[in-house]
Design a protein around this motif. Structure first.
Motif, PDB file in Angstrom:
ATOM      1  N   LEU A   3       0.821  -1.207   0.000  1.00 46.48           N
ATOM      2  CA  LEU A   3       0.000   0.000   0.000  1.00 46.48           C
ATOM      3  C   LEU A   3       0.856   1.259   0.000  1.00 46.48           C
ATOM      4  O   LEU A   3       0.519   2.249  -0.651  1.00 46.48           O
ATOM      5  CB  LEU A   3      -0.930  -0.009   1.224  1.00 46.48           C
ATOM      6  N   ASP A   4       1.962   1.228   0.729  1.00 46.01           N
ATOM      7  CA  ASP A   4       2.887   2.359   0.791  1.00 46.01           C
ATOM      8  C   ASP A   4       3.951   2.143  -0.280  1.00 46.01           C
ATOM      9  O   ASP A   4       4.967   1.481  -0.050  1.00 46.01           O
ATOM     10  CB  ASP A   4       3.512   2.441   2.187  1.00 46.01           C
ATOM     11  N   THR A   5       3.710   2.688  -1.457  1.00 44.76           N
ATOM     12  CA  THR A   5       4.609   2.439  -2.580  1.00 44.76           C
ATOM     13  C   THR A   5       5.995   3.044  -2.367  1.00 44.76           C
ATOM     14  O   THR A   5       6.997   2.505  -2.847  1.00 44.76           O
ATOM     15  CB  THR A   5       4.000   2.974  -3.887  1.00 44.76           C
ATOM     16  N   LYS A   6       6.055   4.167  -1.667  1.00 41.55           N
ATOM     17  CA  LYS A   6       7.357   4.787  -1.405  1.00 41.55           C
ATOM     18  C   LYS A   6       8.191   3.909  -0.488  1.00 41.55           C
ATOM     19  O   LYS A   6       9.384   3.696  -0.726  1.00 41.55           O
ATOM     20  CB  LYS A   6       7.168   6.175  -0.783  1.00 41.55           C
ATOM     21  N   TYR A   7       7.577   3.387   0.566  1.00 41.45           N
ATOM     22  CA  TYR A   7       8.304   2.511   1.479  1.00 41.45           C
ATOM     23  C   TYR A   7       8.682   1.214   0.776  1.00 41.45           C
ATOM     24  O   TYR A   7       9.756   0.662   1.004  1.00 41.45           O
ATOM     25  CB  TYR A   7       7.458   2.205   2.705  1.00 41.45           C
ATOM     26  N   GLN A   8       7.804   0.716  -0.087  1.00 35.82           N
ATOM     27  CA  GLN A   8       8.116  -0.474  -0.880  1.00 35.82           C
ATOM     28  C   GLN A   8       9.354  -0.233  -1.744  1.00 35.82           C
ATOM     29  O   GLN A   8      10.248  -1.084  -1.829  1.00 35.82           O
ATOM     30  CB  GLN A   8       6.917  -0.827  -1.765  1.00 35.82           C
ATOM     31  N   GLU A   9       9.411   0.939  -2.383  1.00 31.11           N
ATOM     32  CA  GLU A   9      10.561   1.278  -3.230  1.00 31.11           C
ATOM     33  C   GLU A   9      11.841   1.357  -2.409  1.00 31.11           C
ATOM     34  O   GLU A   9      12.898   0.864  -2.843  1.00 31.11           O
ATOM     35  CB  GLU A   9      10.305   2.607  -3.937  1.00 31.11           C
ATOM     36  N   GLN A  10      11.764   1.950  -1.221  1.00 37.92           N
ATOM     37  CA  GLN A  10      12.942   2.041  -0.371  1.00 37.92           C
ATOM     38  C   GLN A  10      13.433   0.659   0.050  1.00 37.92           C
ATOM     39  O   GLN A  10      14.638   0.378   0.026  1.00 37.92           O
ATOM     40  CB  GLN A  10      12.617   2.878   0.869  1.00 37.92           C
ATOM     41  N   THR A  11      12.500  -0.210   0.429  1.00 36.58           N
ATOM     42  CA  THR A  11      12.866  -1.562   0.839  1.00 36.58           C
ATOM     43  C   THR A  11      13.485  -2.331  -0.317  1.00 36.58           C
ATOM     44  O   THR A  11      14.506  -3.016  -0.154  1.00 36.58           O
ATOM     45  CB  THR A  11      11.628  -2.314   1.367  1.00 36.58           C
ATOM     46  N   ASN A  12      12.899  -2.233  -1.497  1.00 36.80           N
ATOM     47  CA  ASN A  12      13.438  -2.923  -2.670  1.00 36.80           C
ATOM     48  C   ASN A  12      14.827  -2.420  -3.027  1.00 36.80           C
ATOM     49  O   ASN A  12      15.706  -3.201  -3.427  1.00 36.80           O
ATOM     50  CB  ASN A  12      12.493  -2.747  -3.860  1.00 36.80           C
ATOM     51  N   ASP A  13      15.034  -1.116  -2.898  1.00 38.52           N
ATOM     52  CA  ASP A  13      16.357  -0.549  -3.187  1.00 38.52           C
ATOM     53  C   ASP A  13      17.406  -1.116  -2.234  1.00 38.52           C
ATOM     54  O   ASP A  13      18.541  -1.408  -2.641  1.00 38.52           O
ATOM     55  CB  ASP A  13      16.323   0.974  -3.071  1.00 38.52           C
ATOM     56  N   ILE A  14      17.036  -1.273  -0.971  1.00 38.98           N
ATOM     57  CA  ILE A  14      17.963  -1.818   0.019  1.00 38.98           C
ATOM     58  C   ILE A  14      18.310  -3.258  -0.316  1.00 38.98           C
ATOM     59  O   ILE A  14      19.479  -3.654  -0.306  1.00 38.98           O
ATOM     60  CB  ILE A  14      17.356  -1.716   1.431  1.00 38.98           C
ATOM     61  N   ILE A  15      17.302  -4.072  -0.626  1.00 43.36           N
ATOM     62  CA  ILE A  15      17.538  -5.479  -0.955  1.00 43.36           C
ATOM     63  C   ILE A  15      18.423  -5.607  -2.188  1.00 43.36           C
ATOM     64  O   ILE A  15      19.373  -6.398  -2.219  1.00 43.36           O
ATOM     65  CB  ILE A  15      16.198  -6.204  -1.180  1.00 43.36           C
ATOM     66  N   LEU A  16      18.134  -4.810  -3.209  1.00 45.24           N
ATOM     67  CA  LEU A  16      18.912  -4.868  -4.445  1.00 45.24           C
ATOM     68  C   LEU A  16      20.332  -4.359  -4.230  1.00 45.24           C
ATOM     69  O   LEU A  16      21.296  -4.924  -4.784  1.00 45.24           O
ATOM     70  CB  LEU A  16      18.214  -4.053  -5.540  1.00 45.24           C
ATOM     71  N   SER A  17      20.491  -3.317  -3.433  1.00 45.24           N
ATOM     72  CA  SER A  17      21.836  -2.787  -3.170  1.00 45.24           C
ATOM     73  C   SER A  17      22.684  -3.797  -2.415  1.00 45.24           C
ATOM     74  O   SER A  17      23.888  -3.901  -2.655  1.00 45.24           O
ATOM     75  CB  SER A  17      21.755  -1.473  -2.391  1.00 45.24           C
TER      76      SER A  17
END
Length: 383
Positions: free
Chosen positions: A88-102
């Protein structure tokens, strides 16, 4: 015959255990432990930890894959990086995905470098080089649609092998799928007394079969203890060899959660109104063998207005200022602040000369302070 470089590079040391939680996917597994009456580990009665408040209906979160490949033949890769979808929180989803990918990109870059060096050493010394291997996979333990509703739990396993040997590292990500996304902690799941209750339960399980564990190695869980959520249970995980022999696998201890659970989103920490300034002289900071600048945590944190508490049992320091809170653990390259998901900074906190040091990136990336370096090694910090 293995090269000198291979013998020196122990994958256990290379893949240092993060704070987000490290464990193998299989191993010794404790029985489900309720949070009262823990003397008997056979009991599986669910004991409500929080008031049973109905949770809002949540659609299941899905996972998409990003595949990474090595640019060199010295490293064989099978890397599938999960990316959350449908939060639901797309911004938080993007931040989490960036961390996992990094994290995955950093591991890939590090192991490409190690593999290239090992291959060069083998060629110089006349050895046959067997390519290093790096595998990253994942399991979505909870998609947020079941008990506890809204909690998404993801487990990512990174396995690097050097000539047939390796040590897995497992990072766990537990987040709340609501309009305001945030990380989920053991305290959120098990209540304010979670540490005491969990420690009692784990110790009782260890006492049942002490031959399966290292005597006196269990000192209690840390503030950032690794865990995942699965089928209404919080599963506490420990790194292989941390409290038990490798032949026993990786210890896991399961705790029942309430059938109905609700978590109130925490307020986002407000920015400080008054700017805090701190100057460090050259003698305050250190540089480790990898060339990373380290600064004294207490001096920096207190200089920026944080209250600092040290926990001798867990070897962790807790920082608090207003609604802002974080903690760092010695030897764990895992950092967070407020609602952000844990991140790695490439260097774990370390104690030198009775002083706890953290990488300078902790000040900039976690505490969000401005840092400027001056002449003769002086450092100016402003928040």
């Amino acid at each position: 015959m293995r090269s000198e470089h291979e013998m020196k590079k122990n994958p256990y040391n290379m893949l240092k255990l993060g704070v987000v939680g490290c464990a193998m996917l299989v191993g010794v597994s404790g029985a489900v432990l309720p949070l009262t009456g823990m003397a008997s580990a056979e009991t599986v009665t669910v004991v409500p930890i929080l008031s049973p408040v109905a949770s809002e209906s949540t659609s299941p979160v899905q996972v998409k894959e990003v595949e990474l490949t090595s640019k060199t033949q010295d490293l064989i890769t099978n890397i599938k990086v999960p990316q959350l979808s449908g939060m639901l929180d797309t911004k938080y989803q993007e931040q989490t995905n960036d961390i996992i990918l990094s994290h995955a990109n950093k591991d890939l870059a590090n192991w490409e470098k190690e593999a290239a060096q090992a291959a060069a050493d083998a060629k110089t010394n006349g050895f046959t080089y067997r390519p290093y291997e790096l595998t990253i996979n994942y399991v979505l333990k909870s998609d947020g649609s079941n008990n506890p509703a809204g909690v998404v739990s993801l487990e990512v396993t990174t396995y690097a092998a050097t000539g047939g040997t390796g040590m897995p590292r497992v990072d766990t990500y537990n987040v709340l799928n609501r309009e305001q996304g945030q990380r989920v902690t053991l305290q959120d799941l098990l209540g304010d007394n979670f540490k005491e209750n969990v420690n009692t339960g784990i110790q009782a399980k260890i006492n049942e079969k002490p031959e399966n564990y290292f005597k006196d190695e269990f000192k209690g869980i840390s503030e950032e203890q690794g865990f995942y959520v699965e089928k209404g249970e919080a599963v506490i995980v420990f790194p292989k060899y941390s409290i038990a022999p490798g032949s026993s696998g990786t210890p896991e201890f399961r705790f029942s959660l309430p059938e109905k659970w609700n978590m109130t989103p925490k307020p986002v920490a407000p920015l400080p109104v008054e700017k805090m300034k701190l100057d460090l002289v050259a003698s305050d900071s250190l540089t480790n063998a990898e060339g990373v600048s380290l600064v004294p945590l207490r001096k920096v944190a207190e200089g920026l207005g944080y209250e600092v508490k040290w926990n001798q049992e867990t070897y962790a320091a807790e920082l608090k200022k207003g609604a802002g809170w974080t903690s760092v653990s010695v030897g764990q390259d895992s950092y967070f602040f407020a609602k952000m998901a844990p991140v790695t900074l490439g260097t774990a906190p370390v104690i030198l000369n009775d002083t706890l040091y953290v990488p300078l990136k902790f000040v900039t990336d976690i505490l969000r302070a401005d840092v400027k370096t001056g002449d003769a090694g002086a450092i100016h910090i402003e928040q």
